[in-house]
Design a protein around this motif. Sequence first.
Motif, PDB file in Angstrom:
ATOM      1  N   LEU A 187      73.005 -55.387 -12.997  1.00 28.71           N
ATOM      2  CA  LEU A 187      71.818 -55.402 -12.149  1.00 28.71           C
ATOM      3  C   LEU A 187      72.072 -56.147 -10.842  1.00 28.71           C
ATOM      4  N   MET A 188      72.916 -57.179 -10.884  1.00 30.53           N
ATOM      5  CA  MET A 188      73.281 -57.880  -9.663  1.00 30.53           C
ATOM      6  C   MET A 188      74.232 -57.045  -8.817  1.00 30.53           C
ATOM      7  N   ALA A 189      75.101 -56.287  -9.479  1.00 34.29           N
ATOM      8  CA  ALA A 189      76.104 -55.502  -8.752  1.00 34.29           C
ATOM      9  C   ALA A 189      75.465 -54.458  -7.850  1.00 34.29           C
ATOM     10  N   ILE A 190      74.408 -53.808  -8.303  1.00 33.53           N
ATOM     11  CA  ILE A 190      73.788 -52.777  -7.467  1.00 33.53           C
ATOM     12  C   ILE A 190      73.080 -53.380  -6.263  1.00 33.53           C
ATOM     13  N   CYS A 191      72.828 -54.682  -6.300  1.00 34.28           N
ATOM     14  CA  CYS A 191      72.161 -55.343  -5.173  1.00 34.28           C
ATOM     15  C   CYS A 191      73.163 -55.955  -4.197  1.00 34.28           C
ATOM     16  N   ASN A 192      74.284 -56.457  -4.713  1.00 38.72           N
ATOM     17  CA  ASN A 192      75.185 -57.275  -3.897  1.00 38.72           C
ATOM     18  C   ASN A 192      76.498 -56.618  -3.544  1.00 38.72           C
TER      19      ASN A 192
END
Length: 294
Positions: free
Chosen positions: A175-180
């Motif tokens: 979930l963090m990867a798709i944002c950052n």
Amino acid sequence: MFPNAIALVYFLALHLRSCAADLCNWTGSGFAAGVDSRIVLQVRLRCTEGSVRWVYPGQALRVVLEPNLSSNLRTTVCIKPSPSFRGASVFIERAGELELLVTDGERPQQVFCFRADGPHRPAIYLQANLQSDGHWRRRTMGFRYELLGNRSAAPNLGHSGLQTSCRPCNDTELLMAICNSDFVVRGYIKNISHSSESQTSLVEVSAVRVYWQRSRVFEQQVAPGSSQSLSSWHGRIHALLQCHVKPGDGEFLFTGAEHFGEAWLGCAPRYKDFLSVYQTARAAHRNSCDFPLD
């Protein structure tokens, strides 16, 4: 060996202007240092990425990176020596001492990274070696540099270069990867090739959708005789050989970081598995950012 005492490094330090008049890149000559081996050339650069090109490398070159940033978020420095990098060693400054980063003879295309935490600006030293006859001849060496932030989607950046845990991302990391991430792409694996020399694998991807990318790692291609609407995206993603990346069928969501114009693999779940994780998190209001769903 280059002395570890910083006081000696500053002895007869010579401040030079860059031959190329910008604050990101420096090209200069060490010819004067060939006359007086006590001279250390000093360069200051104020960008988060750029290059250094040293012609007639002399005794030593000190490069201080002091980018104009509103906050100190970029705490990792990565350098990539040029293909012609021979006859020198690279040191970094830590707490007033020099620490060896790259020795003469290591693979020139390898990326080397180090943490730059602390009150002092990161500094890089190049120590040139004499030719066999004791003289400096015309040659050129240099490197590209990047200052990186603490992005959760990026590979771990250790003292010896790009490193990774070689394990699947958990739900929180995904979930963090798709944002950052520097790139988020949905597509298929066309081919995977491996290089024992560079210790990397190269994943060729045919993308059906590029959600975003920092640069043009993925490019749109139109087949001859096809309309623009039938065009597809193609790109290549790097991974470490030790991770044993294997081909797989079906649709994936590729995320990762870009270093020196190259894409490096981060989280790469199957797209259907990502949808399940994201929809569950959104229903529970735990998604870190909004992601476009088709």
